[in-house]
Design a protein around this motif. Structure first.
Motif, PDB file in Angstrom:
ATOM      1  N   SER B  10       0.834  -1.207   0.000  1.00  0.00           N
ATOM      2  CA  SER B  10       0.000   0.000   0.000  1.00  0.00           C
ATOM      3  C   SER B  10       0.867   1.254   0.000  1.00  0.00           C
ATOM      4  CB  SER B  10      -0.961  -0.012   1.188  1.00  0.00           C
ATOM      5  OG  SER B  10      -0.284   0.291   2.384  1.00  0.00           O
ATOM      6  N   ARG B  11       2.073   1.159   0.572  1.00  0.00           N
ATOM      7  CA  ARG B  11       2.976   2.323   0.542  1.00  0.00           C
ATOM      8  C   ARG B  11       3.581   2.486  -0.848  1.00  0.00           C
ATOM      9  NH1 ARG B  11       6.401   0.993   5.951  1.00  0.00           N
ATOM     10  NH2 ARG B  11       4.797   1.512   7.476  1.00  0.00           N
ATOM     11  N   ARG B  12       3.880   1.354  -1.465  1.00  0.00           N
ATOM     12  CA  ARG B  12       4.541   1.392  -2.772  1.00  0.00           C
ATOM     13  C   ARG B  12       3.569   1.811  -3.870  1.00  0.00           C
ATOM     14  NH1 ARG B  12       6.550  -4.017  -3.129  1.00  0.00           N
ATOM     15  NH2 ARG B  12       4.656  -4.437  -4.302  1.00  0.00           N
ATOM     16  N   GLU B  13       2.335   1.232  -3.818  1.00  0.00           N
ATOM     17  CA  GLU B  13       1.350   1.511  -4.877  1.00  0.00           C
ATOM     18  C   GLU B  13       0.299   2.478  -4.352  1.00  0.00           C
ATOM     19  OE1 GLU B  13      -0.023  -2.446  -5.405  1.00  0.00           O
ATOM     20  OE2 GLU B  13       1.963  -3.174  -5.987  1.00  0.00           O
ATOM     21  N   GLN B  14       0.745   3.665  -4.048  1.00  0.00           N
ATOM     22  CA  GLN B  14      -0.151   4.613  -3.377  1.00  0.00           C
ATOM     23  C   GLN B  14      -1.403   4.943  -4.184  1.00  0.00           C
ATOM     24  OE1 GLN B  14       1.721   8.107  -1.828  1.00  0.00           O
ATOM     25  NE2 GLN B  14       3.160   6.918  -0.602  1.00  0.00           N
ATOM     26  N   GLU B  15      -1.239   5.027  -5.498  1.00  0.00           N
ATOM     27  CA  GLU B  15      -2.362   5.382  -6.346  1.00  0.00           C
ATOM     28  C   GLU B  15      -3.485   4.343  -6.244  1.00  0.00           C
ATOM     29  OE1 GLU B  15      -4.551   7.785  -8.760  1.00  0.00           O
ATOM     30  OE2 GLU B  15      -2.725   8.242  -7.637  1.00  0.00           O
ATOM     31  N   ASP B  16      -3.078   3.062  -6.120  1.00  0.00           N
ATOM     32  CA  ASP B  16      -4.054   1.975  -6.022  1.00  0.00           C
ATOM     33  C   ASP B  16      -4.723   1.902  -4.650  1.00  0.00           C
ATOM     34  OD1 ASP B  16      -3.857   1.123  -8.541  1.00  0.00           O
ATOM     35  OD2 ASP B  16      -2.799  -0.747  -8.118  1.00  0.00           O
ATOM     36  N   LYS B  18      -5.379   4.760  -2.878  1.00  0.00           N
ATOM     37  CA  LYS B  18      -5.749   6.146  -2.632  1.00  0.00           C
ATOM     38  C   LYS B  18      -6.974   6.279  -1.710  1.00  0.00           C
ATOM     39  CE  LYS B  18      -7.245   9.869  -5.609  1.00  0.00           C
ATOM     40  NZ  LYS B  18      -7.475  10.169  -7.032  1.00  0.00           N
ATOM     41  N   TYR B  19      -7.990   5.442  -1.964  1.00  0.00           N
ATOM     42  CA  TYR B  19      -9.225   5.562  -1.198  1.00  0.00           C
ATOM     43  C   TYR B  19      -9.237   4.660   0.041  1.00  0.00           C
ATOM     44  CZ  TYR B  19     -10.689   7.629  -5.618  1.00  0.00           C
ATOM     45  OH  TYR B  19     -10.771   8.400  -6.745  1.00  0.00           O
ATOM     46  N   THR B  20      -8.247   3.786   0.131  1.00  0.00           N
ATOM     47  CA  THR B  20      -8.155   2.884   1.284  1.00  0.00           C
ATOM     48  C   THR B  20      -6.785   3.074   1.906  1.00  0.00           C
ATOM     49  OG1 THR B  20      -9.697   1.313   0.274  1.00  0.00           O
ATOM     50  CG2 THR B  20      -8.277   0.450   2.004  1.00  0.00           C
ATOM     51  N   ASP B  21      -6.723   3.989   2.854  1.00  0.00           N
ATOM     52  CA  ASP B  21      -5.462   4.269   3.535  1.00  0.00           C
ATOM     53  C   ASP B  21      -5.288   3.206   4.618  1.00  0.00           C
ATOM     54  OD1 ASP B  21      -3.369   5.164   5.065  1.00  0.00           O
ATOM     55  OD2 ASP B  21      -3.998   7.271   5.038  1.00  0.00           O
ATOM     56  N   LEU B  22      -4.623   2.127   4.234  1.00  0.00           N
ATOM     57  CA  LEU B  22      -4.586   0.927   5.059  1.00  0.00           C
ATOM     58  C   LEU B  22      -4.065   1.192   6.467  1.00  0.00           C
ATOM     59  CD1 LEU B  22      -5.172  -2.052   5.084  1.00  0.00           C
ATOM     60  CD2 LEU B  22      -2.922  -2.492   4.098  1.00  0.00           C
ATOM     61  N   GLU B  23      -2.944   1.881   6.559  1.00  0.00           N
ATOM     62  CA  GLU B  23      -2.358   2.084   7.887  1.00  0.00           C
ATOM     63  C   GLU B  23      -3.254   2.926   8.796  1.00  0.00           C
ATOM     64  OE1 GLU B  23       2.263   2.353   7.777  1.00  0.00           O
ATOM     65  OE2 GLU B  23       1.487   2.830   5.781  1.00  0.00           O
ATOM     66  N   ALA B  24      -3.821   3.980   8.227  1.00  0.00           N
ATOM     67  CA  ALA B  24      -4.709   4.833   9.022  1.00  0.00           C
ATOM     68  C   ALA B  24      -5.941   4.050   9.470  1.00  0.00           C
ATOM     69  CB  ALA B  24      -5.118   6.054   8.210  1.00  0.00           C
ATOM     70  N   LEU B  25      -6.482   3.225   8.554  1.00  0.00           N
ATOM     71  CA  LEU B  25      -7.679   2.448   8.882  1.00  0.00           C
ATOM     72  C   LEU B  25      -7.384   1.409   9.951  1.00  0.00           C
ATOM     73  CD1 LEU B  25      -9.067   2.053   5.276  1.00  0.00           C
ATOM     74  CD2 LEU B  25     -10.354   3.020   7.182  1.00  0.00           C
ATOM     75  N   LEU B  26      -6.229   0.754   9.851  1.00  0.00           N
ATOM     76  CA  LEU B  26      -5.876  -0.257  10.850  1.00  0.00           C
ATOM     77  C   LEU B  26      -5.681   0.399  12.215  1.00  0.00           C
ATOM     78  CD1 LEU B  26      -3.395  -2.415   8.746  1.00  0.00           C
ATOM     79  CD2 LEU B  26      -5.632  -3.128   9.593  1.00  0.00           C
ATOM     80  N   ALA B  27      -5.097   1.590  12.211  1.00  0.00           N
ATOM     81  CA  ALA B  27      -4.839   2.276  13.473  1.00  0.00           C
ATOM     82  C   ALA B  27      -6.143   2.694  14.153  1.00  0.00           C
ATOM     83  CB  ALA B  27      -3.961   3.494  13.229  1.00  0.00           C
ATOM     84  N   SER B  28      -7.172   2.973  13.343  1.00  0.00           N
ATOM     85  CA  SER B  28      -8.416   3.473  13.939  1.00  0.00           C
ATOM     86  C   SER B  28      -9.408   2.356  14.276  1.00  0.00           C
ATOM     87  CB  SER B  28      -9.072   4.474  12.992  1.00  0.00           C
ATOM     88  OG  SER B  28      -9.509   3.780  11.847  1.00  0.00           O
ATOM     89  N   THR B  29      -9.072   1.123  13.921  1.00  0.00           N
ATOM     90  CA  THR B  29     -10.001   0.028  14.168  1.00  0.00           C
ATOM     91  C   THR B  29      -9.871  -0.472  15.596  1.00  0.00           C
ATOM     92  OG1 THR B  29     -10.050  -0.708  11.907  1.00  0.00           O
ATOM     93  CG2 THR B  29     -10.580  -2.340  13.537  1.00  0.00           C
ATOM     94  N   ASN B  30     -10.941  -0.350  16.324  1.00  0.00           N
ATOM     95  CA  ASN B  30     -10.890  -0.883  17.683  1.00  0.00           C
ATOM     96  C   ASN B  30     -12.168  -1.653  17.974  1.00  0.00           C
ATOM     97  OD1 ASN B  30     -12.645   1.174  17.659  1.00  0.00           O
ATOM     98  ND2 ASN B  30     -11.671   2.402  19.257  1.00  0.00           N
TER      99      ASN B  30
END
Lengths: 249, 355
Positions: B10-16, B18-30
């Protein structure tokens, strides 16, 4: 059955109904006739609580209850049925599933237990064949690919299945040829009963040749301008609405 | 592919992404899911459906039910990956196989599954993946190879949870890959399906439904490459969003220079039930051949007010009316499900969600 007093209503701030008084006793069929834009459809939507149609003054009493305090589905449960001028198509949902869901929703509101699939099928088959709808039309998606006549017949089928006490028919004759009109009228007549009232909204007298009304009211410019017996419809057919339009102006 | 590998991608293919910021989403999942309620296991239905049970990623041969399916159908283990190989002319369609993925309180924080499916010439396979609700992060990498004229009908149900899936599908001449995915949530969920139509007259049909509410985030990303002439692909995706849910559909069709007479169709439709929900759709066509028929479309809309009024005037309350219109909205996609028993399962899942 239904008593409307001094009903004023508007759409988006524009007043359409300007003081309607109307009373329909149980078992009677009343017709509302009027030129385009007179407020006929607005009245039917006001009676069904459609969003965007606002009552500004007056009261509507239905079987002793304040109808205006109920929302759309509560009115349906109380026994108000609006046969629509433009029945909506619902792709992907079979007529059978739709009718079963509606019937069981109404039954639940009456404290009756839901019908199972077999009981529903039996009931629907009987009602459908009585108004000349094939079983195939029960399986098809709601109103999708139905001809104008089939859509209106489907409205009558719903009416027959849900057994309301007040049937409002909004321009049920529009877009029907004479054969389809007869079939729809036969379906409506079969539902006439001492416990059921009907409000037939139409532009033309022709429907009233087949559904004989107990009273005819002329609606023009948001008010009932004249009431009379079935003969009033024939008079309108000859003279048109010009007198009423002039009168209101 | 592990979670770490997905994050690297996800860091390497940022364009792909774009709408799913994996790290931010994982950090906010509780969110913690109740594993015991709300979901029915289909093997409890009393029918004779065959299923392979996976507990915390480990195949439980003894707790699986094979029916007419040979017990040697699956090889391997969690570490090295599982292999499902079907020889030439072999058909496993009379009894659709279900893979049930379950986790319990002993589950690790992450499970990385690897699955490879190889179907020989003229082979036929029907397989449903059923991912039950889980508090474990599941990643699943699936390599699928269809030899010439092989056919694979592949279903997937994903309940809520964090789920990252990457499918690499290669279809040889005359082969047919059919995928239907029902995503009932995601924190986040990403379902990536890459299909390469390698041989002439290969076909792919990808269909899916995403049902999202609350803080769900689900992403369907497909890439179909027409590499040989006379191939066809069909995609129909429907997304229903409520609450603050976010749905993503990215679909790319690539037609290689010599892949003449390619026929590609892609459609994404979304139904927004709330004004706080969000749908991002990104259809893409990349065509290098000149004699092709490719089209795509995307639409986002709200519930039809006329239809709501019609249903309520027949006595349905708002919830019932909405459920019926949701059913209507997804029906077109459901019609594309080839296995009748699955249609019933999917319909039930959709009905439960809509209530």
């Amino acid at each position: 059955m239904l008593t409307i007093k001094n009903l004023h209503a508007s759409i988006g701030g524009k007043e359409i109904l300007k003081g309607i008084d109307l009373s329909i006793p149980a078992g009677q069929v009343h017709a509302i006739m009027g030129p385009n834009g007179s407020g006929k459809s607005t009245l039917s939507y006001i009676l069904s609580d459609r969003a965007g149609y606002d009552v500004t003054e007056g009261s509507v009493t239905f079987k002793g209850r304040d109808l205006l305090s109920l929302n759309t589905e509560e009115r349906a449960a109380a026994g108000v049925f609006l046969a629509m001028q433009y029945p909506v198509e619902i792709p992907g949902v079979s007529n059978m599933v739709f009718l079963k869901t509606a019937l069981n929703a109404i039954r639940a509101s009456r404290g009756q237990s839901p019908l199972d699939a077999m009981q529903t099928l039996k009931l629907l088959r009987g009602k459908a064949s009585a108004i000349g709808l094939s079983e195939d039309m029960l399986k098809r998606a709601v109103n999708v690919g139905f001809s104008g006549g089939e859509k209106k017949r489907n409205e009558i089928l719903q009416m027959a299945v849900l057994e309301p006490s007040l049937c409002i028919l909004d321009e049920t004759d529009s877009g029907l040829d004479i054969d389809a009109l007869k079939i729809v009228a036969d379906g409506v007549n079969a539902l006439r009963s001492p416990e059921r009232s009907m409000l037939v909204i139409t532009h033309y007298q022709r429907l009233l040749d087949y559904i004989k009304p107990d009273a005819v009211h002329v609606l023009a410019y948001g008010k009932i301008r004249r009431s009379g017996g079935a003969e009033l419809a024939h008079e309108l057919e000859e003279k048109g609405y010009t007198d009423f339009v002039n009168e209101a102006a | 592919m592990t979670l770490a590998a997905f994050i690297t991608r996800s860091r390497r293919e940022q364009e792909d992404w774009k709408y799913t910021d994996l790290e931010a989403l994982l950090a906010s999942t509780n969110k913690t899911f109740n594993l015991d309620t709300g979901f029915r296991r289909y093997d409890e239905d009393g029918d004779n459906r065959a299923y392979l049970l996976f507990l915390n990623g480990v195949w439980q041969s003894a707790r699986s039910r094979f029916g007419s399916v040979p017990s040697c159908i699956l090889m391997g283990d969690l570490e090295s990956g599982y292999q499902l190989t079907l020889g030439e002319q072999t058909c496993l369609v009379a009894q659709p196989i279900e893979m049930v993925f379950e986790t319990d309180s002993n589950a690790p924080a992450e499970i990385a599954l690897k699955l490879s499916i190889d179907i020989g010439k003229n082979g036929r396979l029907t397989l449903l993946e059923n991912h039950l609700p889980s508090n474990t992060i599941t990643t699943i990498e699936t390599d699928i190879t269809l030899q010439s004229r092989a056919k694979f009908v592949h279903g997937k149900i994903l309940a809520s949870g964090t789920h990252l899936a990457l499918h690499e599908v290669r279809v040889a001449s005359g082969g047919y890959y059919n995928n239907f995915s029902l995503l009932r949530g995601g924190h986040p969920a990403r379902n990536e399906i890459n299909v390469t139509l390698e041989g002439e007259e290969a076909q792919a049909a990808l269909n899916g439904i995403m049902l999202l509410r609350g803080s769900d985030h689900a992403d369907t990303t497909t890439r179909i490459t027409h590499q040989a002439p006379n191939c066809a692909s069909r995609q129909v995706y429907k997304t229903v969003l409520d609450g603050k849910a976010r749905g993503v559909f990215q679909g790319k069709i690539t037609v290689a220079p010599h892949a003449q007479k390619s026929d590609g169709y892609q459609m994404s439709r979304a139904l927004l039930l709330s004004d706080q929900a969000e749908m991002d759709a990104r259809p893409e066509l990349e065509i290098y051949a000149d004699d092709v028929k490719c089209s795509h479309g995307s639409a986002i809309g709200a519930l039809d007010e006329d239809a709501m009024f019609y249903l309520r005037a027949r006595g349905l309350n708002e919830t019932q009316a909405r459920a019926l219109l949701i059913e209507s909205f997804v029906a077109e996609t459901l019609d594309n499900v080839q296995v009748e028993a699955w249609r019933d399962i999917f319909r039930r899942e959709i009905g439960e969600w809509a209530q």
